[in-house]
Write an enzyme that holds these catalytic residues in place. Sequence first.
Site, PDB file in Angstrom:
ATOM      1  N   LEU A   1      -3.401  -1.730  -1.889  1.00 18.40           N
ATOM      2  CA  LEU A   1      -3.291  -2.790  -2.877  1.00 18.40           C
ATOM      3  C   LEU A   1      -3.672  -4.065  -2.145  1.00 18.40           C
ATOM      4  O   LEU A   1      -2.931  -4.545  -1.287  1.00 18.40           O
ATOM      5  CB  LEU A   1      -1.870  -2.885  -3.435  1.00 18.40           C
ATOM      6  CG  LEU A   1      -1.607  -3.984  -4.469  1.00 18.40           C
ATOM      7  CD1 LEU A   1      -2.426  -3.739  -5.737  1.00 18.40           C
ATOM      8  CD2 LEU A   1      -0.122  -4.065  -4.814  1.00 18.40           C
TER       9      LEU A   1
ATOM     10  N   GLU B   1       3.733  -6.177   4.320  1.00 26.04           N
ATOM     11  CA  GLU B   1       3.198  -7.494   4.673  1.00 26.04           C
ATOM     12  C   GLU B   1       3.909  -8.004   5.922  1.00 26.04           C
ATOM     13  O   GLU B   1       5.126  -7.838   6.063  1.00 26.04           O
ATOM     14  CB  GLU B   1       3.428  -8.508   3.544  1.00 26.04           C
ATOM     15  CG  GLU B   1       2.816  -8.156   2.202  1.00 26.04           C
ATOM     16  CD  GLU B   1       1.303  -8.308   2.175  1.00 26.04           C
ATOM     17  OE1 GLU B   1       0.752  -8.930   3.100  1.00 26.04           O
ATOM     18  OE2 GLU B   1       0.684  -7.801   1.223  1.00 26.04           O
TER      19      GLU B   1
ATOM     20  N   CYS C   1       0.835  -1.190   0.000  1.00 33.67           N
ATOM     21  CA  CYS C   1       0.000   0.000   0.000  1.00 33.67           C
ATOM     22  C   CYS C   1       0.873   1.244   0.000  1.00 33.67           C
ATOM     23  O   CYS C   1       2.089   1.183  -0.077  1.00 33.67           O
ATOM     24  CB  CYS C   1      -0.909   0.011   1.233  1.00 33.67           C
ATOM     25  SG  CYS C   1      -1.852  -1.499   1.469  1.00 33.67           S
TER      26      CYS C   1
END
Length: 665
Positions: free
Chosen positions: A53, A80, A2
């Site tokens: 995303l 992540e 993101c």
Amino acid sequence: MCGIAGFWDARATTKNPESVLRSMANAIRHRGPDDFGLWHDPVAGLGFAHQRLSIQDLSELGHQPMKSPSGRYTIIFNGEVYNFLSLRAELESSGYKFYGHSDTEVILALFEQKGVKEALKAMVGMFAIALWDNFEKKLYLMRDRFGEKPLYYGVSQGVLLFSSELKAIRAHPCFNNDIDKDVLSTYLRFNYVPTPYCIYKGFRKAVPGTYIVFKGDNFLEPECIDYWSVVDDANSPRDSFSGDDHRAIEKLEQVLLDTISDKMIADVPLGAFLSGGVDSSTIVALMQKQSSRKVRTFSIGFHEDEYNEAQFAKEVASYLNTEHTELYVTPEMAQSIIPELPLIYDEPFADVSQIPTYIVSQLARQHVTVALSGDGGDELFGGYTRYSWATSIWRAMRNIPLPARLAAQSLISGVSVERWNSIADALSPLTPARFKQSHPGDKLHKLAGVLGSKNHFDVYHYLVSQCKKPDSLVAGGCELSTVLNESGVWGALSDFSEQMMLMDQLSYLRDDILTKVDRAAMAVSLETRVPFLDHRVTQFAWRLPAALKVRDGKGKWILRQVLYRHVPEQLIERPKTGFGVPIAEWLRKDLRDWAESLLSHAALAAPGCWNVDAVREKWKEHVTGKRNWWYEMWGVLMFQAWRFSIDDSFASSSKEYGREVETNA
């Protein structure tokens, strides 16, 4: 993956704050086109914006900004956390209830249960995080261990601004765009801006492995706290690993299998970059070993043999039975990317492999949303040729008294590059082919530079310097100290190769390699994951004796042994071509008009940053073939293209620049 952005305006001077947050987020929409969210606390004057995303939990339950159930914390998160499932199970066993399946919800709970520092220590991943503690009125900015995810911050007109990219910061009305000339000089040294510096005055990059605490309105003196350091791992006792070569190979393969398994978790299509070299081939081989379906692999090739590795990647892909896609790049295709580079790398950045990296990212994004990369293998396992070359040359020259070496340096440097080239041309009929060199004068002058080294650290610093005298090109610039000036970080390391590996991990890897891949991939909304930089892998690598990394003058020995369990040695062992483009010749031919427009007297004078005559002289020498200055010139060109592309204050200068473009065209 993101993009995050935000501000803290304690004096509430930002008008229409939600509109400003939307503008900041829109500037980095490419990092996360699937979802948008904002949050604003008018009492604190704090605002968060998030572009998503969607990779994990594609539902609304993964939406950000996200608040903790207690109302204490609000988070925006880019990246992540690969071990979120085990962390979730641990939290659930203690009674915590989750509503969705995202890693964001898990790490938010982790902060609430363990506190910031212990939570960060428990996380395995890549991330940049902004966390607001509503109870204590503190803002935390956090960055992952190696700096895979970017995070900029700074204070402008009394407002704290932060974001994944400078594009979003520039969108805030309080932003000042003053260039830091000292940082510009430092950029020219390496062709990237090293951490913690930023090209704009008053702004910085967060240091990997740290978190920063802002409280009250004391934005200028935040508290910066380490939660992890690669230096500590590098200086850990080597006797913590016991076992012979076979045991070490077995253990490394298992560590890599475990971390690659984590990196393959996604709710969207996933693949990998494949060059056919040791690093990417190892990643793909271990991915395929754990996958029930063909792994998607991607590579690009060039019609020029000296730059092309596509045929080798294809052979490896065929042997591993992957679903392989390749694209051969023409000079026209590669050159068409160049005008886009300043907007992709929204801070000056001049590693020419940024061009093929962007193209292969475009190719992969047509088929997948996540791609694994082999970056980091060279720095962890001694893969760069400069490790053995620098060790050999220092061993050869260290016993020669410095005055004698300085005399030799003066003798070589006293003969011009052109004269050395003429001598080489005259001797060419008598010179065996294996000893013939392109640009022999340049190489002799580089050798002369090494001869003046007072110690082995000076040898390394010289070899990684793209511009040897950057202050001579920058008007009023004074090069800044970097981690490469701090030989003390070597600590207990006595092996020169390992000292260079550590320095590369602290500089080139995070500020060049990881920056290059992140911006190129995120420009096309592609998430990249780097298994070698899982800290469990790096910790194991630093436990290994140096002889398992570099053996008989050859790097990545142990990694090769892991790979040869899955791919025949003959498919891998070949000269490495690198991942670049023939930029030196392009600047003399195809790109000359473009470069001339940016290096004209008017264009160089416009920013007020350059010693114009010095830059022009080097450019003329390069164009005529008198010297090979493409490293220096590419750094200047990328700054010039960046400044004219993004800075509205240059509107009047750009008119003159535009007229020169038309004239040169």
